[in-house]
Design a protein around this motif. Structure first.
Motif, PDB file in Angstrom:
ATOM      1  N   PHE A 211      67.607   5.198  -7.257  1.00  0.00           N
ATOM      2  CA  PHE A 211      68.852   4.751  -8.014  1.00  0.00           C
ATOM      3  C   PHE A 211      69.816   3.900  -7.086  1.00  0.00           C
ATOM      4  O   PHE A 211      70.086   4.459  -6.002  1.00  0.00           O
ATOM      5  CB  PHE A 211      69.678   5.950  -8.619  1.00  0.00           C
ATOM      6  N   SER A 215      74.069   3.142 -10.295  1.00  0.00           N
ATOM      7  CA  SER A 215      73.220   3.661 -11.247  1.00  0.00           C
ATOM      8  C   SER A 215      73.255   5.198 -11.260  1.00  0.00           C
ATOM      9  O   SER A 215      73.163   5.856 -12.350  1.00  0.00           O
ATOM     10  CB  SER A 215      71.803   3.333 -11.195  1.00  0.00           C
ATOM     11  N   LYS A 218      76.417   6.090 -13.381  1.00  0.00           N
ATOM     12  CA  LYS A 218      76.403   5.868 -14.730  1.00  0.00           C
ATOM     13  C   LYS A 218      75.262   6.861 -15.334  1.00  0.00           C
ATOM     14  O   LYS A 218      75.452   7.386 -16.329  1.00  0.00           O
ATOM     15  CB  LYS A 218      76.177   4.366 -14.919  1.00  0.00           C
ATOM     16  N   PHE A 219      74.052   6.942 -14.731  1.00  0.00           N
ATOM     17  CA  PHE A 219      72.911   7.232 -15.673  1.00  0.00           C
ATOM     18  C   PHE A 219      72.227   8.729 -14.963  1.00  0.00           C
ATOM     19  O   PHE A 219      71.473   9.286 -15.628  1.00  0.00           O
ATOM     20  CB  PHE A 219      71.802   6.528 -15.486  1.00  0.00           C
ATOM     21  N   PHE A 245      68.074   7.349 -17.957  1.00  0.00           N
ATOM     22  CA  PHE A 245      68.199   5.815 -17.540  1.00  0.00           C
ATOM     23  C   PHE A 245      67.475   5.223 -18.514  1.00  0.00           C
ATOM     24  O   PHE A 245      67.933   4.264 -19.214  1.00  0.00           O
ATOM     25  CB  PHE A 245      67.496   5.654 -16.045  1.00  0.00           C
ATOM     26  N   HIS A 249      69.005   2.701 -21.708  1.00  0.00           N
ATOM     27  CA  HIS A 249      68.431   1.324 -21.898  1.00  0.00           C
ATOM     28  C   HIS A 249      67.350   1.164 -23.081  1.00  0.00           C
ATOM     29  O   HIS A 249      66.923  -0.142 -22.790  1.00  0.00           O
ATOM     30  CB  HIS A 249      67.983   0.837 -20.485  1.00  0.00           C
ATOM     31  N   TYR A 332      64.633  -1.022 -15.150  1.00  0.00           N
ATOM     32  CA  TYR A 332      64.394  -0.269 -13.877  1.00  0.00           C
ATOM     33  C   TYR A 332      64.045  -1.236 -12.660  1.00  0.00           C
ATOM     34  O   TYR A 332      64.535  -1.233 -11.504  1.00  0.00           O
ATOM     35  CB  TYR A 332      63.198   0.606 -13.859  1.00  0.00           C
TER      36      TYR A 332
END
Length: 359
Positions: A211, A215, A218-219, A245, A249, A332
């Motif tokens: 990541f 990211s 956030k995830f 993630f 998305h 990704y």
């Protein structure tokens, strides 16, 4: 009565003295030549100072002196600048070659072992987010071979190099990496980690799932519920974060990733279907109207599809009809080749795990 000095002896003595002096100096010269000078740091630069001011203004929890001191200790890394550049003579895209890099014996063997060792947490993640365990395991395998290749660069060095000294010769992404450097400081402060100890790839990607710092913020999720997120050592956090993630998305539970398809002949119809690239934009009927032949399952599919081309060097390209879940995997890594490698590795791991379970 003193002896008369011998001229030959005087010359020999002088030569010996000169040789001895040279031998004494030689080690010092050799040391000076073999010890490389340290890479330059980021202290005293106005662009770095401006970054610090903007950072602490947006994040009052950060101390400007702490940030400035850390950046003063960061070092420009020439290897990072080299690695971020495209190849001088890029090879033609070749799906079969690309695929072989990620469906190797090590990834397949360790992928089955990883799945069997962590079956409970993978099942829990699949139940919660709807992402198949096989896809989660495949992504971790493609990214780091289950933690074997997470990168050896100090993240602050890699991100500072790309934020403040992005190499010329390709599209400038320094703004992106300044944002990621900012996220690195926020992440370190939030998790109470010394920012100088965080290591990752040459691009600043971190942990088993690779990541980027933003990211992670956030995830990433605390799936083992121990009060912190650890993408370096907690398998549960890694698995849950990859699943989250993909879910955020747009991953859709039980939706196939792609269907087999025979494209229309080269010409305007094929060009029209390839124009949106990997973004699903056509109904099955639209593809059929332009001469594409979908598999029976694809013909019955009601959602949008994309005609995905995978080039094979000098050989004819391969094609699949990608769904929304194919598109989600490319969030990704923005590459149809990456997504297809993940899908093929996932299918291979699923088949081999079923065999292993039966044994």
């Amino acid at each position: 009565m003193s002896a008369t000095p011998n001229p030959m002896r005087r010359r020999l003595t002088a030569r010996l003295a000169t040789a001895a002096a040279a031998l004494a100096v030689a080690p010092a010269l050799a040391t000076a030549q073999t010890v490389p000078s340290p890479p330059p740091g980021y202290e005293g630069r106005e662009d770095v100072s401006a970054f610090v001011r903007q950072l602490v203004s947006r994040h009052p929890q950060l101390d400007d002196e702490v940030v400035a001191t850390a950046l003063a200790d960061a070092r420009y890394q020439p290897q990072v600048a080299r690695l971020i550049m495209p190849a001088a003579s890029p090879a033609a895209k070749n799906w079969k070659v690309y695929r072989s890099r990620f469906l190797d014996t090590l990834r397949v063997r360790e992928g089955v072992k990883f799945w069997r060792d962590n079956e409970a947490v993978l099942a829990a993640a699949e139940a919660r987010w709807g992402v198949p365990a096989a896809v989660i395991v495949a992504i971790i395998g493609v990214e780091t071979i289950y933690g074997r290749q997470t990168g050896g660069f100090r993240a602050i060095d890699a991100l500072s190099t790309l934020a403040f000294d992005f190499p010329r010769g390709r599209s400038d992404r320094s703004a992106f990496f300044r944002d990621e450097l900012e996220a690195l400081f926020v992440l370190a402060a939030r998790d109470r980690v010394n920012v100088m100890t965080i290591r990752g790839s040459y691009a600043g990607a971190l942990g088993m799932p690779q990541f980027m710092p933003s990211s992670w913020l956030k995830f990433a999720v605390d799936f083992d519920e121990d009060g912190r997120v650890d993408l370096h050592r907690s398998i549960a956090d890694v698995v849950g974060s990859v699943a989250n993630f993909l879910s955020v998305h747009g991953w859709q539970r039980d939706l196939p990733t792609h269907f087999d398809v025979l494209p229309p002949p080269e010409g305007p119809d094929r060009e029209a279907l390839l124009a949106p690239d990997i973004l699903p934009s056509f109904k099955a009927a639209d593809m059929a109207a332009r001469g594409a032949t979908l598999s029976p399952a694809g013909q019955q599919f009601a959602g949008p599809l994309a005609l995905v081309e995978l080039r094979n060097g000098v050989e004819p390209p391969s094609f699949v009809a990608g769904t929304g879940n194919f598109w989600t995997i490319t969030r990704y890594n923005w590459s149809a080749y990456y997504a297809m490698a993940v899908i093929d590795l996932a299918d291979t791991l699923l088949a081999l795990k079923l065999v292993a379970d039966q044994r």
